[in-house]
Design an enzyme around this catalytic site. Structure first.
Site, PDB file in Angstrom:
ATOM      1  N   CYS A  15      13.524  11.534   6.393  1.00 41.54           N
ATOM      2  CA  CYS A  15      13.486  11.233   7.789  1.00 41.54           C
ATOM      3  C   CYS A  15      14.659  11.860   8.385  1.00 41.54           C
ATOM      4  CB  CYS A  15      13.612   9.353   7.682  1.00 41.54           C
ATOM      5  SG  CYS A  15      14.538   8.876   6.549  1.00 41.54           S
ATOM      6  N   GLU A  42       9.264  16.793  15.216  1.00 42.21           N
ATOM      7  CA  GLU A  42       9.726  16.816  12.886  1.00 42.21           C
ATOM      8  C   GLU A  42       8.904  17.184  12.438  1.00 42.21           C
ATOM      9  OE1 GLU A  42       9.182  13.316  10.974  1.00 42.21           O
ATOM     10  OE2 GLU A  42      11.072  13.185  10.232  1.00 42.21           O
ATOM     11  N   VAL A  84      -7.076   1.102   3.773  1.00 42.95           N
ATOM     12  CA  VAL A  84      -6.777  -0.310   3.212  1.00 42.95           C
ATOM     13  C   VAL A  84      -5.713  -0.579   3.556  1.00 42.95           C
ATOM     14  CG1 VAL A  84      -4.493  -0.756   0.577  1.00 42.95           C
ATOM     15  CG2 VAL A  84      -7.141   0.848   0.859  1.00 42.95           C
ATOM     16  N   GLY A  85      -4.408   0.522   4.411  1.00 36.83           N
ATOM     17  CA  GLY A  85      -3.679   0.457   5.754  1.00 36.83           C
ATOM     18  C   GLY A  85      -3.816  -0.197   6.848  1.00 36.83           C
ATOM     19  N   LYS A 113       0.833  -1.116   0.536  1.00 36.23           N
ATOM     20  CA  LYS A 113       0.070   0.393  -0.019  1.00 36.23           C
ATOM     21  C   LYS A 113       1.086   1.195   0.346  1.00 36.23           C
ATOM     22  CE  LYS A 113      -1.344   2.871   3.021  1.00 36.23           C
ATOM     23  NZ  LYS A 113      -2.037   3.961   1.275  1.00 36.23           N
ATOM     24  N   GLY A 173      -4.780   5.324   3.851  1.00 38.21           N
ATOM     25  CA  GLY A 173      -4.213   4.407   5.284  1.00 38.21           C
ATOM     26  C   GLY A 173      -5.175   4.482   6.009  1.00 38.21           C
ATOM     27  N   GLY A 207      -4.912   3.358  -2.492  1.00 39.21           N
ATOM     28  CA  GLY A 207      -5.931   3.697  -1.383  1.00 39.21           C
ATOM     29  C   GLY A 207      -5.116   4.413  -0.155  1.00 39.21           C
ATOM     30  N   GLU A 247      10.038   1.649  10.522  1.00 38.41           N
ATOM     31  CA  GLU A 247      11.238   3.464  10.550  1.00 38.41           C
ATOM     32  C   GLU A 247      10.107   4.711  10.705  1.00 38.41           C
ATOM     33  OE1 GLU A 247      13.995   2.524   9.972  1.00 38.41           O
ATOM     34  OE2 GLU A 247      14.820   0.373   9.177  1.00 38.41           O
TER      35      GLU A 247
HETATM   36  P1  NAD Z   1       2.642   8.620   7.380  1.00 42.90           P
HETATM   37  O1  NAD Z   1       2.582   8.458   8.704  1.00 42.90           O
HETATM   38  O2  NAD Z   1       1.309  10.160   7.297  1.00 42.90           O
HETATM   39  O3  NAD Z   1       2.001   7.495   6.572  1.00 42.90           O
HETATM   40  C1  NAD Z   1       2.814   6.737   5.614  1.00 42.90           C
HETATM   41  C2  NAD Z   1       2.250   5.534   5.135  1.00 42.90           C
HETATM   42  O4  NAD Z   1       1.251   5.217   5.853  1.00 42.90           O
HETATM   43  C3  NAD Z   1       0.833   6.397   4.016  1.00 42.90           C
HETATM   44  O5  NAD Z   1       0.844   5.146   3.051  1.00 42.90           O
HETATM   45  C4  NAD Z   1      -0.204   6.358   4.802  1.00 42.90           C
HETATM   46  O6  NAD Z   1      -1.829   5.481   3.774  1.00 42.90           O
HETATM   47  C5  NAD Z   1       0.154   4.970   5.803  1.00 42.90           C
HETATM   48  N1  NAD Z   1      -1.112   4.989   6.432  1.00 42.90           N
HETATM   49  C6  NAD Z   1      -1.821   6.283   7.319  1.00 42.90           C
HETATM   50  N2  NAD Z   1      -2.728   5.693   8.566  1.00 42.90           N
HETATM   51  C7  NAD Z   1      -2.484   4.368   8.470  1.00 42.90           C
HETATM   52  C8  NAD Z   1      -3.584   3.551   9.480  1.00 42.90           C
HETATM   53  N3  NAD Z   1      -3.997   3.900  10.346  1.00 42.90           N
HETATM   54  N4  NAD Z   1      -3.317   2.417   9.102  1.00 42.90           N
HETATM   55  C9  NAD Z   1      -2.438   2.068   8.141  1.00 42.90           C
HETATM   56  N5  NAD Z   1      -1.297   2.537   7.471  1.00 42.90           N
HETATM   57  C10 NAD Z   1      -2.088   3.999   7.767  1.00 42.90           C
HETATM   58  O7  NAD Z   1       3.703   9.217   6.544  1.00 42.90           O
HETATM   59  P2  NAD Z   1       3.520  10.274   4.859  1.00 42.90           P
HETATM   60  O8  NAD Z   1       3.708  11.568   5.992  1.00 42.90           O
HETATM   61  O9  NAD Z   1       3.652   9.694   4.296  1.00 42.90           O
HETATM   62  O10 NAD Z   1       5.934  10.315   5.408  1.00 42.90           O
HETATM   63  C11 NAD Z   1       6.425  10.981   6.411  1.00 42.90           C
HETATM   64  C12 NAD Z   1       6.737  10.641   7.864  1.00 42.90           C
HETATM   65  O11 NAD Z   1       7.445   9.413   7.113  1.00 42.90           O
HETATM   66  C13 NAD Z   1       8.182  11.260   8.028  1.00 42.90           C
HETATM   67  O12 NAD Z   1       7.394  11.276   9.637  1.00 42.90           O
HETATM   68  C14 NAD Z   1       9.437  10.882   7.795  1.00 42.90           C
HETATM   69  O13 NAD Z   1       9.855  10.878   8.952  1.00 42.90           O
HETATM   70  C15 NAD Z   1       8.735   9.492   7.661  1.00 42.90           C
HETATM   71  N6  NAD Z   1      10.024   8.437   7.372  1.00 42.90           N
HETATM   72  C16 NAD Z   1      10.937   7.935   7.957  1.00 42.90           C
HETATM   73  C17 NAD Z   1      11.686   6.988   6.848  1.00 42.90           C
HETATM   74  C18 NAD Z   1      12.705   5.951   7.693  1.00 42.90           C
HETATM   75  O14 NAD Z   1      13.123   5.468   6.930  1.00 42.90           O
HETATM   76  N7  NAD Z   1      12.570   6.164   9.398  1.00 42.90           N
HETATM   77  C19 NAD Z   1      11.880   6.968   5.544  1.00 42.90           C
HETATM   78  C20 NAD Z   1      11.087   7.896   4.845  1.00 42.90           C
HETATM   79  C21 NAD Z   1      10.435   8.466   5.844  1.00 42.90           C
END
Ligand code: NAD
Length: 475
Positions: free
Chosen positions: A278, A378, A205-206, A169, A202, A200, A244
């Site tokens: 990140c 962050e 689908v997530g 996803k 989060g 989809g 991550e």
């Molecule tokens: P996010 O947590 O909003 O979303 C990440 C993914 O999770 C998306 O696909 C989203 O649709 C899904 N998601 C959201 N709610 C969910 C739920 N309840 N259940 C399952 N899946 C769900 O993050 P973002 O805004 O897409 O990305 C930015 C964040 O990612 C920042 O905090 C950044 O630090 C982090 N990041 C971490 C790394 C690492 O390797 N540590 C790398 C890149 C980004």
């Protein structure tokens, strides 16, 4: 305008059951780039069923067969490398310099998994037993938007190396990137059902992937808030998780650092991928007695930073991914001012001439106290907090005074001294005098930056369950 109205399930592009759609808009101009159909729980369940069915056979493939599949994947993705770069730039405004590095990392991750698979011991003797490393099952791969296809390539190639199958996803903000990687993976000619991709939201689908009993493990990259939800929701079915998450990485500038190199590197580290990384080095810790010397060097380094069209080779900072993210950065700049930090460079509002897009001014705050929100939270934009320290001990204490622990940086002209500091930092990855990546080395976070590690053997083993077989001689 691109219309994406399919998912990839069981080896083919299929129409979704879900009826909702989402607009894809350019972060540079707000122009409508496309529309994507969003999957729902039914689409997700179909994808999980396909992955489960494929697991029966795929989990029993030989090492050589899986090496061959990974090579096919590598070849198919390599052929579209330029497209991978272009779509990152188009869809979320990644500066082309970053997009090139990200595409290369995606390929390196697949290649590295081939190398590991060639030598990894799936069976070994431990005590009086044979220990077999067996694939954990169907894996749910959930990715963010900031290097979506890179994460899909590294997570999927590791899952396949282990003999797992997957339901992916990607972020809802990555539909164009997802379309491209789906085409690459389809072209690779992999067995049906071993990977499935559902566009989809989060919480739709997530969430279904996380709660589904037929998914054994979640490999997630994204925010710490979502990571915590995944642990909570996954607990009911005892999901294995690799998380991550976010970071607020410290960059310790020691008093012997060569400032002519260290300051440009610090600025590049803070503003990488327009600050939407990140591992961005967003807290710069400097010796108090050097602050006055460092200020003009920061201003000079920043004047060489180009904010603008991400397609231009010399652009360092592109737009924020969305208007929401633009507003988030503005809000943090306001918080920094309200908390009493001083703006050295940048500030509120859009840079001149770039009003149409989600552009922000790269901003450097000085006189930041480590307890301020701009030092603890962050921001995910080009905002650097400069914090002073008096002693080396205090620098270490400040660096570790964070709920995060993803990356850290140390700069010194004495490598041994930098190494000593590195051993005391609470971070999953510490870079000395450099901003580099090593696809063989584990990557992941201490504290609230995550759980588990990715890349290399550490990653592969997170997709395997050790099974001990005990035999009694002459039974
Ligand atoms: P996010 O947590 O909003 O979303 C990440 C993914 O999770 C998306 O696909 C989203 O649709 C899904 N998601 C959201 N709610 C969910 C739920 N309840 N259940 C399952 N899946 C769900 O993050 P973002 O805004 O897409 O990305 C930015 C964040 O990612 C920042 O905090 C950044 O630090 C982090 N990041 C971490 C790394 C690492 O390797 N540590 C790398 C890149 C980004």
């Amino acid at each position: 305008m691109q219309i994406i109205n399919h998912m990839y399930i069981d080896g083919e592009f299929v129409s979704p059951h879900g009826t909702a759609t989402l607009d894809i808009t350019s972060p540079v101009s707000q122009e409508l780039l496309g529309k994507v159909s969003l999957g729902d729980e039914v689409d997700t369940q179909r994808a999980i069923a396909a992955a489960k069915a494929a697991f029966t056979t795929f989990s029993r493939t030989t090492r050589d067969e899986r090496i061959q599949y990974l090579r096919q994947m590598l070849e198919a993705v390599t052929k579209r490398k330029e497209d991978l770069i272009d779509v990152m730039v188009l869809e979320y405004g990644a500066p082309i310099q970053f997009a090139c590095a990200s595409a290369q990392n995606a390929l390196d991750a697949i290649r590295t998994n081939v190398d590991i698979l060639e030598v990894y011991a799936f069976e070994q003797r431990v005590g009086r037993s044979t220990v077999q490393q067996t694939p954990v099952g169907v894996v749910g791969i959930i990715t963010p938007w900031n290097a979506s296809n890179g994460f899909i390539c590294s997570k999927l190639s590791t899952a396949l190396a282990a003999g797992c199958t997957a339901v992916i996803k990607p972020s809802e903000l990555s539909a164009l990137q997802t379309q491209l990687i789906s085409e690459c993976l389809h072209e690779a000619g992999l067995p049906k059902g071993i990977f499935n991709i559902v566009n989809g939201l989060g919480h739709v689908v997530g969430a279904e992937i996380v709660r589904h009993p037929d998914v054994a493990k979640i490999s997630f990259t994204g925010s710490t808030v979502t990571g915590k939800t995944i642990i909570r929701e996954g607990a009911a079915t005892m999901k294995r998780v690799t998380l991550e998450l976010g970071g607020k990485s410290p960059n310790i500038l020691l008093d012997d650092a060569d400032l002519s190199k260290a300051i440009p590197l610090s600025v590049a580290g803070a503003f990488m991928n327009s600050g939407q990384a990140c591992i961005a080095a967003t807290r710069l810790l400097v010796p108090q007695h050097k602050l006055e010397e460092i200020k003009p060097l920061l201003i000079e380094a920043e004047s060489g930073i180009k904010v603008g069209n991400p397609q231009e080779e010399d652009t360092n900072i592109g737009p924020m991914v969305s208007q929401k993210q633009f507003q988030r950065v503005q809000d943090y700049i306001l918080k920094g001012i309200a908390e009493g930090a001083e703006i050295l460079i940048g500030g509120l509002e859009k840079p001149e001439g770039l009003e149409a897009g989600n552009f922000v001014k790269p901003t450097v705050f000085i006189h930041v106290n480590n307890s301020m929100r701009i030092a603890q939270e962050e921001i995910f934009g080009p905002v650097l907090s400069v914090i002073t320290y008096r002693t080396e001990e205090e620098a270490i204490q400040l660096a570790n005074d964070s709920s995060y622990g993803l990356a850290a940086y140390v700069q010194s002209s004495n490598q041994e001294r930098a190494l000593q500091i590195a051993t005391r930092l609470d971070a999953g990855r510490v870079s000395l005098n450099a901003l580099t990546h090593d696809p063989m080395a584990p990557f992941g976070g201490f504290k609230q930056s995550g759980l588990g590690r990715e890349y290399g053997v550490f990653d592969l083993e997170a997709y395997l369950e050790p099974k001990a077989i005990l035999e009694v001689e002459n039974a």
